[in-house]
Design a protein around this motif. Structure first.
Motif: not given
Length: 736
Positions: A311-329
């Motif tokens: 359930r780890l989601r790394d959107w800091i290294s590769v942000p979402k296309s709409n700019g969302y940046e976050c670490l989810h665990i």
């Protein structure tokens, strides 16, 4: 003045308050005289007696002020966007034109209004809007992205105002559009707060019982939920403080809509949903230390609580296309409960909450790709400016790779750019494409070559005697249309070729000449044709004369029977030796004898041509050292001989065939009742022939299919083909 144009005392108070809020929000983008100018235009429109309340009884001016306030506060729109919202009612009621507004307020405001009017006209086509195609069409039509932002803000405001309306049907329609059109658009733009509000209000209006059931459960469990959150975050907060990090933490309950979606997906009741909330850790971090501190926090949390690596989601290294940046665990917290933890910085949180508006407040935001290939260019333009005013100068750099067109019923289809009326016809149905003579495009009759554009309404015109032509392949853009045209031309040629063959055989019969297939094949090759179908095609087109063919057939037949006079003896000097292509093999006289008991040599039959006992064959030495056996008439043979002649070995079959080989026969004919049964009956009566599969495709009165059989040798194959050709309705049987 009519009653429905009057402002109530409450509406007047609300309007004054909203006007003050808007003025404060956009003060830095106003030019001298702007405030007086917009007030005059709005007041003149009110006094014109042309403005009307909508179906819900809502005041259009108050609605515009509410939308403008929302757009300037939540999204960050400035002067041009806000003015367009306030003046849109003037355009719709006919009080002013876009050109008049352009003269007063500038081209930027006028451009936004043109986009809003285009989309307003688009709705009049009654499209089926619950589709991704319609959302993309809106993006294409908008041209200026502020149009989409205004539409989202307007729908959020409308959803807020219709809570107590008695017009249930209109309320349902507005709510459905909010759910499947505006909420996804808000999500694409990163406007998560507005997206959640649209979804929750839609659920509230469309599924009242479900909404209040979840809301009551959330209220009932709030105290215990808050207590659990405190127990969970207390030790984390201590560790983060000890590490010297600046932060604040909060627990965020999932939206009612997302809980309802989980309940439906997991097919459980409210008590079965465990992740009702997420813990958010928001770091006050310098830009150059954001990643490091986020991962440091991640390490502290996962040291304390067992993480779920899936359930780890790394959107800091590769942000979402709409700019969302976050670490989810997701971690296993106290009482063995799974808890989602979100780790982000203040900057990231601002972007997550307010979408694009937040990007304008921060520079250096790297984009890993665009929002549908255009959001990246928006950010690039924004990064070039110093403040929010850059938004008022921005136009979407949107290249249309695809176009979206309507059927007369409002269905929406997607095509590549450059697609034509003929592409549309074949998309609808093969029969419609084959008989297409043009279309009624937006009410105007056009040819099959007419290029489609987004928003076009297309009604195909057909004619029963129309037939596909070879030049149609240059008209269409889609692979589907090209394939259908090729198939139709092939079937037409097969029919015409069959008719030409029957006519030629009748001419032979009239002259009392018995036709020998071997002699005819020799004649066809002598005339320069590789395929019989090409020969009969030219006969059908009248390019070959029947009498000339018969005379040449007699010449070939007589030559075979040695009836012609002896040829003049030529000197050896007149001859030049040409090595036949079939002899361009490796320079050795060895011949590979193919036998199933062959030992010491690794050979296999090529799958491209499926040789069987009796075929003329050759061997090809592969890179791995094994030998592939190919038919001499294999489609790949010329290329193998040309490029790899040194790897070719002669081959022949040993004795009698003692194995069964798989062959595929291509059958084309009329789609008559029982024809498949007749074909299978013939095969079942043949000894030592096993049918592996039969695949028949029927279309417009014709059938074509592939028949796979296991057979001993070529003579049995030839015999089987001859018998299949006698089946009523079968036009041709060929080996693949």
């Amino acid at each position: 003045m009519n009653d429905w144009l009057n402002f109530t005392a409450e509406e007047k108070r609300a309007a004054v308050q909203l006007y003050t809020t808007i003025k404060d929000n956009i003060a830095d983008s106003l030019a001298p005289g702007d405030e007086q100018l917009i007030r005059r235009h709005v007041l003149q429109a009110i006094g014109s007696h042309q403005l009307q309340r909508d179906i819900f009884g809502l005041n259009p001016i108050l609605m515009a002020l509410q939308t403008a306030s929302l757009a300037s506060t939540e999204i960050g729109l400035k002067r041009d966007g806000v003015f367009a919202i306030l003046l849109y009612s003037n355009i719709l009621c006919g009080f002013e034109t876009v050109d008049q507004i352009s003269d007063s307020f500038g081209n930027s405001v006028a451009a936004i209004l043109r986009g809003l009017c285009r989309i307003h006209d688009l709705y009049k086509k009654n499209p089926v809007i619950e589709s991704e195609n319609f959302r993309n069409l809106l993006l294409t039509f908008a041209e200026d992205m502020r149009v989409i932002l205004i539409m989202i803000a307007d729908r959020v405001n409308l959803m807020r105002q219709i809570r107590d309306t008695t017009h249930e049907e209109a309320k349902r329609e507005v709510s459905e559009e909010a759910s499947y059109l505006y909420a996804p658009l808000a999500h694409k733009l990163g406007l998560y707060k507005l997206k959640s509000e649209l979804e929750d209000l839609s659920l509230k209006y469309l599924e009242h019982d479900a909404y209040y059931m979840i809301k009551e459960h959330l209220n009932a469990t709030k105290r215990s939920r808050d207590a659990y959150i405190e127990r969970f975050i207390a030790p984390i907060a201590q560790k983060l403080t000890d590490a010297g990090l600046k932060f604040h933490m909060k627990g965020r309950t999932k939206s009612i809509h997302s809980i309802w979606q989980k309940m439906k997906k997991q097919k459980c009741d409210f008590d079965g949903i465990y992740d009702l909330f997420a813990i958010r850790i928001i770091l006050d971090s310098p830009l150059d230390k954001e990643k490091m501190q986020c991962w440091q926090t991640f390490s502290i949390v996962t040291d304390m609580y067992q993480p779920n690596p899936k359930r780890l989601r790394d959107w800091i290294s590769v942000p979402k296309s709409n700019g969302y940046e976050c670490l989810h665990i997701t971690v296993l917290g106290p009482e063995n409960k799974w808890v989602e933890v979100q780790i982000r910085t203040e900057r990231m949180d601002e972007i997550a909450e307010h979408g694009l508006a937040a990007h304008w407040r921060y520079k250096g935001v790297k984009s890993e790709g665009g929002l549908d290939n255009w959001l990246a260019s928006i950010r690039a333009a924004l990064e070039a400016g110093d403040d929010l005013q850059v938004m008022d100068q921005f136009k979407m750099d949107l290249t249309e790779d695809e176009v979206y067109v309507f059927t007369p019923k409002g269905d929406l289809f997607k095509f590549p750019q450059g697609a034509t009326v003929l592409d549309f016809a074949y998309y609808v149905h093969t029969g419609v494409g084959n008989s297409c003579i043009g279309a009624r495009l937006n009410g105007k009759i056009v040819s099959i070559r007419e290029t489609l554009h987004s928003g076009d309404t297309v009604e195909i015109l057909t004619q029963s005697n129309q037939k596909p032509k070879a030049n149609w392949l240059n008209i269409v853009k889609t692979a589907k249309a090209k394939a259908k045209i090729k198939l139709a031309i092939k079937e037409t040629q097969a029919k015409e070729g069959l008719l030409a063959r029957e006519m030629l055989e009748r001419r032979f019969k009239n002259r009392k000449i018995e036709v020998d297939e071997t002699t005819m094949n020799l004649l066809i090759k002598k005339l320069g044709f590789k395929e019989r179908s090409d020969f009969y095609k030219q006969v059908a087109e009248g390019k070959l004369d029947f009498n000339s063919i018969i005379e040449k057939y007699i010449e070939v037949r007589d030559h075979q029977l040695n009836i012609n006079s002896q040829r003049t003896v030529q000197s050896a000097e007149d001859f030049s030796y040409e090595r036949p292509a079939s002899d361009k093999t490796a320079d050795n006289d060895d011949v590979l004898v193919i036998d199933r008991n062959l030992k010491g040599i690794d050979y296999s039959l090529a799958k491209c041509c499926h040789p069987i006992y009796g075929d003329d064959v050759f061997g090809f030495v592969t890179v791995s050292g094994g030998i592939k056996i190919h038919r001499k008439d294999c489609p790949n043979a010329p290329e193998l001989l040309r490029r790899f002649g040194y790897r070719i070995v002669k081959a022949r079959w040993s004795g009698k065939g003692n194995s069964k080989y798989s062959i595929t026969l291509r059958i084309i004919g009329n789609d008559d009742i029982g024809i498949v049964s007749n074909i299978t009956n013939i095969i079942s009566k043949e000894e030592k022939i096993v049918m592996r599969s039969i695949n028949i495709d029927s279309n417009d009165g014709l059938f074509s299919g592939n028949l796979v059989v296991m057979i001993d040798n070529t003579s049995k194959m030839a015999n089987l083909i001859k018998k299949l050709q006698t089946v009523k309705g079968v036009k041709s049987v060929t080996r693949l």
